[in-house]
Design an enzyme around this catalytic site. Structure first.
Site, PDB file in Angstrom:
ATOM      1  N   LEU A   1       3.190   2.957 -12.505  1.00  0.00           N
ATOM      2  CA  LEU A   1       1.852   2.734 -13.026  1.00  0.00           C
ATOM      3  C   LEU A   1       1.045   2.070 -11.924  1.00  0.00           C
ATOM      4  O   LEU A   1       1.586   1.292 -11.122  1.00  0.00           O
ATOM      5  CB  LEU A   1       1.877   1.813 -14.254  1.00  0.00           C
ATOM      6  CG  LEU A   1       2.523   2.343 -15.539  1.00  0.00           C
ATOM      7  CD1 LEU A   1       2.520   1.253 -16.611  1.00  0.00           C
ATOM      8  CD2 LEU A   1       1.810   3.589 -16.042  1.00  0.00           C
ATOM      9  N   ASP A   2      -0.246   2.357 -11.874  1.00  0.00           N
ATOM     10  CA  ASP A   2      -1.105   1.689 -10.898  1.00  0.00           C
ATOM     11  C   ASP A   2      -1.097   0.184 -11.135  1.00  0.00           C
ATOM     12  O   ASP A   2      -0.829  -0.282 -12.255  1.00  0.00           O
ATOM     13  CB  ASP A   2      -2.541   2.211 -11.004  1.00  0.00           C
ATOM     14  CG  ASP A   2      -2.656   3.682 -10.649  1.00  0.00           C
ATOM     15  OD1 ASP A   2      -1.849   4.142  -9.817  1.00  0.00           O
ATOM     16  OD2 ASP A   2      -3.540   4.355 -11.199  1.00  0.00           O
ATOM     17  N   LYS A   3      -1.410  -0.563 -10.106  1.00  0.00           N
ATOM     18  CA  LYS A   3      -1.405  -2.029 -10.195  1.00  0.00           C
ATOM     19  C   LYS A   3      -2.165  -2.527 -11.424  1.00  0.00           C
ATOM     20  O   LYS A   3      -1.678  -3.383 -12.158  1.00  0.00           O
ATOM     21  CB  LYS A   3      -2.020  -2.619  -8.929  1.00  0.00           C
ATOM     22  CG  LYS A   3      -2.246  -4.116  -8.986  1.00  0.00           C
ATOM     23  CD  LYS A   3      -3.020  -4.619  -7.778  1.00  0.00           C
ATOM     24  CE  LYS A   3      -3.376  -6.094  -7.930  1.00  0.00           C
ATOM     25  NZ  LYS A   3      -4.195  -6.596  -6.800  1.00  0.00           N
TER      26      LYS A   3
ATOM     27  N   ARG B   1      -7.275   8.778 -14.628  1.00  0.00           N
ATOM     28  CA  ARG B   1      -8.509   8.241 -14.058  1.00  0.00           C
ATOM     29  C   ARG B   1      -9.357   9.362 -13.446  1.00  0.00           C
ATOM     30  O   ARG B   1     -10.577   9.427 -13.637  1.00  0.00           O
ATOM     31  CB  ARG B   1      -8.175   7.180 -13.009  1.00  0.00           C
ATOM     32  CG  ARG B   1      -7.405   5.995 -13.590  1.00  0.00           C
ATOM     33  CD  ARG B   1      -6.771   5.134 -12.518  1.00  0.00           C
ATOM     34  NE  ARG B   1      -7.783   4.508 -11.670  1.00  0.00           N
ATOM     35  CZ  ARG B   1      -7.489   3.796 -10.590  1.00  0.00           C
ATOM     36  NH1 ARG B   1      -6.229   3.632 -10.203  1.00  0.00           N
ATOM     37  NH2 ARG B   1      -8.455   3.248  -9.874  1.00  0.00           N
TER      38      ARG B   1
END
EC number: 5.4.99.-
Length: 326
Positions: A144-146, A243
């Site tokens: 997962l992205d930060k 996104r």
């Protein structure tokens, strides 16, 4: 739960006999049939290194078997993930001998890198279970992205790692997200648009003709005056997929620093305006994960509650919508 550190010289010897029904098949194919817990690429490496022997001798991956020969496989449990263990709290949703499922908070980087050698999820996992150092990427099979929160699964054995990677590549893992996007959506739909590196900005991803196939299904969960809470289901798993796809359909995710710009709806309540200005991360949360357990074959279902910052945003969106009604 803390385990003892992994022994870099530890080796497990596995033995089997080639079934006569597999006579004439390639050795690498037979090995994959006999030891399905390991990936084909890993088995191929062990054949080439001499750790997988047929009838006591080294052979090539393409060499045929006769059937009835003994097979030995020396599984070297070498340290594959080198990072410093750190005592970082983890919210555990499910844990057994094969898998660990956590609720990753926003702001936690997954893998150590040049700018983040410490304080990452990998550092936290190695503190909780040092034997994860024996697995690629400390058992992580997706990321997962930060600044995206939510459910992540971690493999704790080679068998689980191989099985989860196969399920992900076969699109057999159910991954459900929720996101607050800009603009009132009329209905849900599917975005089927390839994703690759942005042609001029290498930090960003984009919908590009020569990108990798990417499919996101989405539906409206709650509609507000100028925003929408959407539920997204991934069919593929590209970098920044949700996104990029939401921005592609002109409904970028609130707070997204790469794919959205701050936009205050006309007549927004002061509290909502302040919240939107101060929301510094994409309002995206991995809510639900379902997969087949690598050992039992049963379905594992884990859900992470929507985090406090997104709940606060949703409350203000509801209040703003109610205030605008005649």
């Amino acid at each position: 739960m803390n385990a003892s550190p992994p022994d870099e010289d530890a080796t497990e010897l596995l033995e089997a006999v080639v079934p006569t029904a597999l006579a004439g098949r390639r050795f690498d194919q037979v090995l994959a049939e006999i030891f399905p817990d390991f990936s084909r690429s890993r088995l191929s490496e062990w054949i080439k290194s001499g750790d997988a022997l047929l009838d006591g001798r080294r052979v090539k991956p393409r060499d045929p078997v006769r059937g009835g020969e003994p097979v030995t496989l020396a599984v070297a449990l070498a340290v594959e993930t080198r990072a410093e263990p750190e005592e970082i709290p983890l919210a555990v949703l499910h844990e057994d001998d094969e898998v660990l499922v956590i609720d990753k908070p926003a702001g936690l980087v997954v893998h150590p890198g040049a700018g983040n050698p410490r304080g990452t999820l990998v550092n936290a996992l190695l503190h909780r279970d040092p034997k994860l150092a024996e697995l690629p990427r400390a058992g992580l099979v997706h990321r997962l992205d930060k600044d995206t929160s939510g459910v992540m699964v971690v493999a704790r054995t080679l068998r689980a790692h191989a099985a989860l990677v196969e399920q992900l590549s076969g699109r057999e893992v159910h991954r459900q997200y929720v996101a607050v996007v800009m603009g009132p959506m009329v209905a849900g739909g599917t975005v089927d648009a390839p994703i690759g590196r942005h042609p001029t900005d290498r930090v960003r991803m984009a919908v590009v003709g020569n990108g990798r196939p990417a499919i996101t299904h989405y539906r409206v969960r709650e509609r507000f005056r100028a925003h929408t809470l959407v539920e997204c289901r991934l069919e593929t798993g590209r970098t920044h997929q949700i996104r990029v796809h939401m921005a592609h359909v002109r409904h970028p995710i609130v707070g997204d620093p790469l794919y959205a710009r701050l936009s205050l709806p006309k007549g927004a309540t002061p509290e909502l305006a302040e919240m939107l200005r101060g929301f510094r991360r994409q309002a995206l949360h991995a809510e639900r994960l379902e997969f087949e357990h690598p050992a039992s074959g049963e379905t594992v279902r884990c859900q992470a509650p929507i985090p406090a910052d997104m709940l606060a945003l949703l409350d203000l969106l509801r209040a703003d919508t109610s205030a605008a009604k005649p």
